[in-house]
Design a protein around this motif. Structure first.
Motif, mmCIF file in Angstrom:
data_model
loop_
_atom_site.group_PDB
_atom_site.id
_atom_site.type_symbol
_atom_site.label_atom_id
_atom_site.label_comp_id
_atom_site.label_asym_id
_atom_site.label_seq_id
_atom_site.Cartn_x
_atom_site.Cartn_y
_atom_site.Cartn_z
ATOM 1 N N GLY A 2 32.640 9.088 66.299
ATOM 2 C CA GLY A 2 32.555 10.546 66.398
ATOM 3 C C GLY A 2 33.603 11.231 65.533
ATOM 4 N N VAL A 3 34.793 10.650 65.489
ATOM 5 C CA VAL A 3 35.854 11.219 64.647
ATOM 6 C C VAL A 3 35.414 11.168 63.186
ATOM 7 C CG1 VAL A 3 38.235 10.897 63.852
ATOM 8 C CG2 VAL A 3 37.700 10.671 66.297
ATOM 9 N N ASP A 4 34.790 10.059 62.776
ATOM 10 C CA ASP A 4 34.294 9.949 61.392
ATOM 11 C C ASP A 4 33.211 10.987 61.124
ATOM 12 O OD1 ASP A 4 35.968 7.857 60.941
ATOM 13 O OD2 ASP A 4 34.445 6.288 61.183
ATOM 14 N N PHE A 5 32.316 11.175 62.105
ATOM 15 C CA PHE A 5 31.217 12.135 61.942
ATOM 16 C C PHE A 5 31.764 13.553 61.750
ATOM 17 C CE2 PHE A 5 27.747 14.819 63.686
ATOM 18 C CZ PHE A 5 26.706 14.398 62.865
ATOM 19 N N VAL A 6 32.725 13.912 62.587
ATOM 20 C CA VAL A 6 33.344 15.248 62.492
ATOM 21 C C VAL A 6 34.061 15.394 61.145
ATOM 22 C CG1 VAL A 6 35.217 16.626 63.466
ATOM 23 C CG2 VAL A 6 33.485 15.654 64.968
ATOM 24 N N ASN A 7 34.764 14.351 60.774
ATOM 25 C CA ASN A 7 35.481 14.330 59.489
ATOM 26 C C ASN A 7 34.529 14.636 58.324
ATOM 27 O OD1 ASN A 7 37.496 13.955 57.670
ATOM 28 N ND2 ASN A 7 37.662 11.743 57.914
ATOM 29 N N ASN A 8 33.303 14.138 58.430
ATOM 30 C CA ASN A 8 32.334 14.328 57.338
ATOM 31 C C ASN A 8 31.648 15.691 57.362
ATOM 32 O OD1 ASN A 8 32.749 11.791 56.298
ATOM 33 N ND2 ASN A 8 31.216 10.836 57.604
ATOM 34 N N HIS A 9 31.791 16.436 58.470
ATOM 35 C CA HIS A 9 31.034 17.687 58.594
ATOM 36 C C HIS A 9 31.886 18.949 58.673
ATOM 37 C CE1 HIS A 9 27.835 14.823 59.509
ATOM 38 N NE2 HIS A 9 27.010 15.788 59.146
ATOM 39 N N PHE A 10 33.194 18.802 58.777
ATOM 40 C CA PHE A 10 34.066 19.986 58.848
ATOM 41 C C PHE A 10 34.786 20.164 57.506
ATOM 42 C CE2 PHE A 10 34.522 21.971 63.079
ATOM 43 C CZ PHE A 10 33.592 21.217 63.777
ATOM 44 N N PRO A 11 35.234 21.394 57.217
ATOM 45 C CA PRO A 11 35.986 21.598 55.974
ATOM 46 C C PRO A 11 37.206 20.688 55.893
ATOM 47 C CG PRO A 11 35.556 23.702 57.086
ATOM 48 C CD PRO A 11 35.094 22.628 58.005
ATOM 49 N N GLU A 12 37.601 20.381 54.678
ATOM 50 C CA GLU A 12 38.674 19.410 54.459
ATOM 51 C C GLU A 12 40.007 19.817 55.094
ATOM 52 O OE1 GLU A 12 39.879 17.174 50.417
ATOM 53 O OE2 GLU A 12 37.777 17.450 50.931
ATOM 54 N N ASN A 13 40.261 21.131 55.146
ATOM 55 C CA ASN A 13 41.571 21.561 55.687
ATOM 56 C C ASN A 13 41.581 21.646 57.213
ATOM 57 O OD1 ASN A 13 39.982 23.783 56.019
ATOM 58 N ND2 ASN A 13 41.441 25.259 55.172
ATOM 59 N N THR A 14 40.523 21.159 57.876
ATOM 60 C CA THR A 14 40.485 21.131 59.350
ATOM 61 C C THR A 14 41.527 20.137 59.861
ATOM 62 O OG1 THR A 14 38.123 21.571 59.280
ATOM 63 C CG2 THR A 14 38.994 20.678 61.350
ATOM 64 N N LYS A 15 42.165 20.503 60.977
ATOM 65 C CA LYS A 15 43.112 19.570 61.599
ATOM 66 C C LYS A 15 42.571 19.146 62.967
ATOM 67 C CE LYS A 15 47.387 21.228 59.416
ATOM 68 N NZ LYS A 15 46.994 22.405 58.648
ATOM 69 N N LEU A 16 42.610 17.866 63.236
ATOM 70 C CA LEU A 16 42.186 17.344 64.544
ATOM 71 C C LEU A 16 43.428 16.929 65.329
ATOM 72 C CD1 LEU A 16 40.082 16.209 66.619
ATOM 73 C CD2 LEU A 16 40.131 14.077 65.302
ATOM 74 N N TRP A 17 43.563 17.478 66.556
ATOM 75 C CA TRP A 17 44.652 17.120 67.464
ATOM 76 C C TRP A 17 44.012 16.397 68.628
ATOM 77 C CZ3 TRP A 17 49.334 18.391 65.400
ATOM 78 C CH2 TRP A 17 49.294 19.300 64.333
ATOM 79 N N ILE A 18 44.173 15.085 68.670
ATOM 80 C CA ILE A 18 43.462 14.298 69.671
ATOM 81 C C ILE A 18 44.460 13.380 70.367
ATOM 82 C CG2 ILE A 18 42.735 12.505 68.004
ATOM 83 C CD1 ILE A 18 39.970 12.646 69.604
ATOM 84 N N ALA A 19 44.321 13.298 71.708
ATOM 85 C CA ALA A 19 45.299 12.497 72.450
ATOM 86 C C ALA A 19 45.110 11.022 72.122
ATOM 87 C CB ALA A 19 45.155 12.769 73.948
ATOM 88 N N THR A 20 43.848 10.531 72.206
ATOM 89 C CA THR A 20 43.652 9.089 72.036
ATOM 90 C C THR A 20 42.243 8.803 71.508
ATOM 91 O OG1 THR A 20 43.808 6.962 73.190
ATOM 92 C CG2 THR A 20 43.006 8.811 74.485
ATOM 93 N N ILE A 21 42.088 7.683 70.817
ATOM 94 C CA ILE A 21 40.801 7.333 70.192
ATOM 95 C C ILE A 21 40.388 5.929 70.629
ATOM 96 C CG2 ILE A 21 39.567 7.022 68.001
ATOM 97 C CD1 ILE A 21 41.535 9.007 66.715
#
Ligand SMILES: O=P(O)(O)OC[C@H]1O[C@H](OP(=O)(O)OP(=O)(O)O)[C@H](O)[C@@H]1O
Ligand SMILES: O=c1cc[nH]c(=O)[nH]1
Ligand SMILES: [Mg+2]
Length: 217
Positions: free
Chosen positions: A172-191
């Motif tokens: 899911g993190v990869d999917f989001v990475n491919n669909h959001f603008p490059e300057n998006t920041k993800l703050w996630i507790a754990t993967i």
């Protein structure tokens, strides 16, 4: 996308994550919601380090102190239902933020493993040129976040986007990475490593919305 995987460094956050995962402790819905809220506070603190700060001053009863304060116009946008306790945790710290709520649910037309995301309700101030925080504790396939982003885009263009989440699956993190603008920041507790055939995160925690608010029809 910049990925900030916060539990990579050990901290008190580990305890909150352990409690929401624990099959016995998570049954206490009051504690579950409060732990998600506490995680929101921790993630909010981490995110605050990336905001834009400028000089300000504060008058105390005894004098004046120069200080730096952030000046972002922030909109917290949570995905219903499970986003609500995480939203509250962020709002505890970003108490001046504006708020938006959007609904997204999995519609299963044929069977459990086959679903599409339905986005319906959207209540939001203008997001144009603002700092948008997209808030959802579970990032499983990433389809909800991407569907929500597609819907929100029609209403304006934020200056920057931060995604705030608690447990993600690598896929899911990869999917989001491919669909959001490059300057998006993800703050996630754990993967976590895996998704099961129903698109649930493994080991994950189960259904965050149900644990927070009870099962639905
Ligand atoms: O990454 P995805 O595969 O899209 O899954 C994640 C979504 O699933 C959960 O919501 P759910 O559909 O269970 O709704 P709820 O909050 O009402 O329980 C969660 O809160 C996310 O919105
Ligand atoms: O693991 C998952 C996936 C989607 N929604 C949840 O609440 N949990
Ligand atoms: Mg749910």
């Amino acid at each position: 996308m910049e990925i900030h995987h916060i539990a990579e460094n050990d901290s008190i956050l580990n305890k909150f994550i352990a409690e929401i995962r624990d099959e016995k402790i998570q049954k206490d819905s009051l504690r579950f919601r409060r732990n998600i809220e506490r995680i929101g506070e921790v993630l909010g603190y981490e995110l605050s380090k990336s905001l834009a700060y400028s000089n300000a001053s504060v008058n105390t009863p005894l004098g004046k102190k120069e200080i730096k304060l952030f000046n972002n116009n922030m909109v917290l946008c949570s995905i219903l239902r499970a986003g609500l306790p995480l939203h509250q945790g962020l709002l505890n710290y970003f108490d001046d933020a504006e708020n938006a709520f959007i609904s997204a649910y999995r519609h299963h037309p044929k069977n459990d493993s086959d679903f599409e995301i339905v986005v319906e309700y959207f209540a939001s101030p203008s997001i144009n040129n603002k700092t948008l925080l997209l808030v959802d504790p579970m990032l499983a396939t990433g389809q909800s976040l991407v569907a929500v982003y597609e819907a929100i885009k029609k209403h304006g263009t934020p200056k920057e986007i931060h995604i705030v989440s608690v447990i993600g699956a690598k896929q899911g993190v990869d999917f989001v990475n491919n669909h959001f603008p490059e300057n998006t920041k993800l703050w996630i507790a754990t993967i976590d490593d895996q998704l099961n055939e129903k698109g649930y995160i493994v080991p994950g925690l189960g259904d965050a919305g149900d644990l927070a608010y009870g099962s639905k029809l």
